[in-house]
Design an enzyme around this catalytic site. Structure first.
Site, PDB file in Angstrom:
ATOM      1  N   ASP A 116     -21.152 -18.752  10.086  1.00  0.00           N
ATOM      2  CA  ASP A 116     -20.544 -19.300   8.869  1.00  0.00           C
ATOM      3  C   ASP A 116     -19.356 -18.484   8.378  1.00  0.00           C
ATOM      4  OD1 ASP A 116     -22.114 -21.543   8.682  1.00  0.00           O
ATOM      5  OD2 ASP A 116     -23.549 -20.667   7.273  1.00  0.00           O
TER       6      ASP A 116
ATOM      7  N   ARG B 136     -26.968  -7.961  -2.479  1.00  0.00           N
ATOM      8  CA  ARG B 136     -25.864  -8.815  -2.966  1.00  0.00           C
ATOM      9  C   ARG B 136     -25.015  -8.158  -4.034  1.00  0.00           C
ATOM     10  NH1 ARG B 136     -26.670 -10.459   1.724  1.00  0.00           N
ATOM     11  NH2 ARG B 136     -27.808 -12.387   2.065  1.00  0.00           N
TER      12      ARG B 136
ATOM     13  N   ASP C 234     -28.566 -16.554  -3.101  1.00  0.00           N
ATOM     14  CA  ASP C 234     -27.520 -15.559  -2.863  1.00  0.00           C
ATOM     15  C   ASP C 234     -26.175 -15.936  -3.485  1.00  0.00           C
ATOM     16  OD1 ASP C 234     -29.147 -13.715  -1.601  1.00  0.00           O
ATOM     17  OD2 ASP C 234     -28.929 -14.672   0.353  1.00  0.00           O
TER      18      ASP C 234
ATOM     19  N   SER D 115     -32.354 -18.178  10.099  1.00  0.00           N
ATOM     20  CA  SER D 115     -31.330 -17.541   9.279  1.00  0.00           C
ATOM     21  C   SER D 115     -31.893 -16.191   8.861  1.00  0.00           C
ATOM     22  CB  SER D 115     -31.032 -18.413   8.058  1.00  0.00           C
ATOM     23  OG  SER D 115     -30.326 -17.647   7.112  1.00  0.00           O
TER      24      SER D 115
HETATM   25  N1  ARG Z   1     -35.240 -16.022  -0.170  1.00  0.00           N
HETATM   26  C1  ARG Z   1     -34.782 -14.692  -0.103  1.00  0.00           C
HETATM   27  C2  ARG Z   1     -34.023 -14.314  -1.342  1.00  0.00           C
HETATM   28  O1  ARG Z   1     -33.635 -15.181  -2.044  1.00  0.00           O
HETATM   29  C3  ARG Z   1     -34.039 -14.377   1.154  1.00  0.00           C
HETATM   30  C4  ARG Z   1     -32.675 -14.949   1.318  1.00  0.00           C
HETATM   31  C5  ARG Z   1     -32.138 -14.418   2.590  1.00  0.00           C
HETATM   32  N2  ARG Z   1     -31.052 -15.076   3.162  1.00  0.00           N
HETATM   33  C6  ARG Z   1     -31.023 -15.469   4.443  1.00  0.00           C
HETATM   34  N3  ARG Z   1     -29.917 -15.875   4.911  1.00  0.00           N
HETATM   35  N4  ARG Z   1     -32.068 -15.427   5.233  1.00  0.00           N
HETATM   36  O2  ARG Z   1     -33.804 -13.181  -1.629  1.00  0.00           O
END
Ligand code: ARG
Length: 393
Positions: A14, A93, A122, A173
């Site tokens: 991406d 993040r 995110d 992912s």
């Molecule tokens: N659900 C988790 C969170 O909101 C993990 C998000 C992780 N992102 C990914 N691309 N796997 O913190």
């Protein structure tokens, strides 16, 4: 001259396509890869960014800062979202946002960009953090805007012969850093399907665990500073405990979690260091914190976890809870003996120079110093409201 945009670039599909997509829309893209302790060759990802069309690509080493300023505060708060998730992705993040703002100032960019979709937490974490750090900077979200699915994104790259690393293509992912790994998508989208072995990278299958063993983790002011007597920097202590706990299959989490954007999502995490260290740290607090302080800290622990999960890292509330955490940790110094066995770890011993545990108060044997005569009156007064209520007057 085209305006500049600083893109948070991971080297994945991406954000690679985002470089080309933004360039085609008139932006000069400065791609920034941030090392927060994830595996993989970020140098070659950065080298590839320029052939994807970036005018500049940088690798920013932020692993140390990530551990010191994001992971350790989480450990001090025993932070687990919904009681289970050690906030792996939620912690990185805000730091990546901070790096983006620094680079944006450095190159005089008109905007920053992230590669999140519209369905996750995110995007919220990036945009709220960026807004808190640089309220006047524009934020672009190409992946949310372009409306291409995965196959279309691959086709977009193929049509332009973009150098995309296909060997890394995974049905999942994955987001990883020094605190652990988050795995989503693929067969995991069916919450009834058990996670296949190939989703795990930091933990062995519990059935392959070695014989149980004890490990002693030492803390100073709530921070891990030694493992089995060997003094280590916190980042190295986290790695050492993570490797050991991972070999026992400790730290696998499989849950359906409530995202901030209203979706329930099936998440698999591996956080061997986090799960073992939180167990040890929490146990040490058992002998070093006063009862009322410990009770309030447990309440704030779930609040802190929600604040951070919900993208409010840069908020006066998180700052205030961290000030509480800092005060609370002054005496969280000492050792915890953790027993590691297949899939789990249990504290089986703890000691501290600040221990509030008194054997002479607790004992049922000789040497008892507890004032038994005080207990009868205390108990009568404590029960007085209950008696008063029962008598109805
Ligand atoms: N659900 C988790 C969170 O909101 C993990 C998000 C992780 N992102 C990914 N691309 N796997 O913190």
């Amino acid at each position: 001259m085209s305006p500049k945009v600083v893109l948070a670039y991971s080297g994945g599909l991406d954000t690679s396509v985002a470089i080309a997509w933004l360039s085609e829309r008139g932006w000069d893209v400065v791609a920034v890869a941030v090392d927060v302790g994830q595996p993989g060759d970020l140098n070659s990802a950065v080298a590839r960014a320029e052939s994807l069309g970036a005018v500049e690509a940088r690798l920013v080493q932020a692993r140390h800062e990530f551990v010191e300023d994001y992971v350790l505060p989480a450990l001090k708060m025993n932070a687990l979202y919904q009681g289970r998730y050690p906030l792996v992705s939620a912690l990185s993040r805000p730091l990546i946002s901070k790096v983006l703002v620094d680079v944006a100032n450095d190159v005089d960019a008109a905007a920053v960009a992230h590669g999140c979709t519209g369905k996750g937490n995110d995007q919220v974490r990036f945009e709220v953090s960026l807004g808190a750090l640089a309220p006047d900077l524009d934020v672009l979200a190409p992946v949310r805007d372009w409306g291409m699915n995965r196959a279309e994104t691959i086709a977009f790259a193929a049509a332009r012969s973009l150098p995309i690393e296909t060997t890394k293509s995974s049905p999942y992912s994955i987001d990883e850093n020094a605190w652990g790994r988050s795995i989503e998508c693929g067969v995991l989208e069916d919450p009834w399907v058990a996670p296949p072995d190939d989703v795990f990278a930091l933990t062995a299958a519990p059935q392959d665990a070695p014989e149980p063993r004890d490990v002693v983790v030492s803390f100073d002011g709530g921070v891990p500073v030694a493992v089995d007597g060997e003094t280590l920097a916190p980042a190295n202590a986290i790695d050492a405990v993570g490797k050991l706990a991972g070999s026992y299959g400790i730290g696998r989490i499989d849950m359906v979690e409530d995202r901030l954007v209203g979706i329930k999502s099936r998440e698999v995490y591996e956080c061997p260091a986090g799960i073992a260290l939180i167990a040890a740290h929490q146990d040490l607090e058992g002998i070093t914190l006063d009862r009322d302080l410990a009770k309030e800290k447990r309440r704030l622990s779930s609040l802190w976890s929600e604040v951070v999960y919900d993208g409010l890292w840069f908020s006066p509330l998180r700052d205030a809870i961290d000030a509480f955490a800092a005060t609370s940790q002054a005496r969280v110094t000492g050792d915890v003996k953790l027993r590691l066995s297949a899939g789990g770890c249990l504290p089986v011993g703890r000691r501290s120079p600040y221990s509030l545990y008194s054997e002479t108060l607790a004992t049922y044997d000789d040497g008892d110093t507890f004032a038994h005569e005080d207990a009868a009156g205390f108990t009568r007064l404590w029960g007085l409201p209950a008696k008063t209520w029962a008598r109805g007057s």
